[in-house]
Design an enzyme around this catalytic site. Sequence first.
Site: not given
Ligand code: IPM
Ligand code: MG
Length: 347
Positions: A136, A186, A218, A242, A246
């Site tokens: 990042y 990794k 993975d 990240d 999700d």
């Molecule tokens: C999160 C989001 C952010 C990230 C984006 C919006 C930059 O996906 O907070 O998980 O990648 O950190």
């Molecule tokens: Mg995210």
Amino acid sequence: MALIAVLAGDGIGPEVTAAAVRVLNTLGLGLTFEEAPVGGAAYAANGHPLPPATLDLARRADAILFGAVGDPRFDTVERRLRPEQAILGLRAELGLFANLRPARLMPGLEEASALRPEVARAIDLLIVRELNGDVYFGEKGMRTTPDGRREGYDVMRYAEDEVRRIAHVGFRAAMGRQQRLCSVDKANVLETSQLWRDVVIEVAAEYRQVELSHMYVDNAAMQLVRNPGQFDVILTGNLFGDILSDQASMCVGSIGMLPSASLDAAGKGLYEPIHGSAPDIAGQGKANPCAAILSAAMLLRHSLGEAAGADRIEAAVAAALAGGARTGDLGGALSTGAMADRIIEQL
Ligand code: IPM
Ligand code: MG
């Protein structure tokens, strides 16, 4: 009186943030709220996704309640002016390096989980994600090679002190939970991960009570759907965290359920749902406000020392869900506002 910066942002950000502010106001803690534009909304109005006045408010405030940023209208502007730069800028400028993303299955949401109910029921984990380093924030760019090919690059890097400080956050969190920490990397391929693993092992010596394990990312992605109940604290870097967060969200029912706290070294924090701006449902009152409301609970706990208020909000969300309150993402039909009403009734 504590000052809360409200940075609602884009898409569903304003809707879910408004619900969270209503919940906080219900507790009668005498909080002061001050709003400022951020993300695509700020770019449209001020030509920058993180205007100086917004950053200044974020610095002055005792805590930041953040909605979401991202707007497809601005996907083609130069990267430094895109909506997402607002949240990345806040994380970097305020030194918010420690991201806490708890995921547990709220009773009643078994059917909403992407997993079988008996697998989903066992989920109670905390992802501790490093937020100021990795691909990042490494050197990045686009260039043309001498033979005329376009090339994009993002350098993955971590310095040992950056790994050490997030490792301490992870181990301290584990001490307050089940005393198990799984560090995800990794290291079979990446030097960055080898350093990560070496430093985590060094830090572990200071936390003898915590059982440390290591997992390649993975495999971790696979284990998270195979047997998520095995995890207590997952410690990982910015990019892996990240992605895994999700994934964890769908294991507990919906991306609309997961809150987060992003903390600096002194405990100052920004609180936001892990979901994005969801432009496809923005402005329709369809968004699930639970992640934003649970983020407000984390704000009370981590930045204002109001653990009792945080417990009350979390219990109210659980009770509303147990009572059948559901937005569309959870298979129901309640609007954002109606879902918030059901939670507020429980308070
Ligand atoms: C999160 C989001 C952010 C990230 C984006 C919006 C930059 O996906 O907070 O998980 O990648 O950190
Ligand atoms: Mg995210």
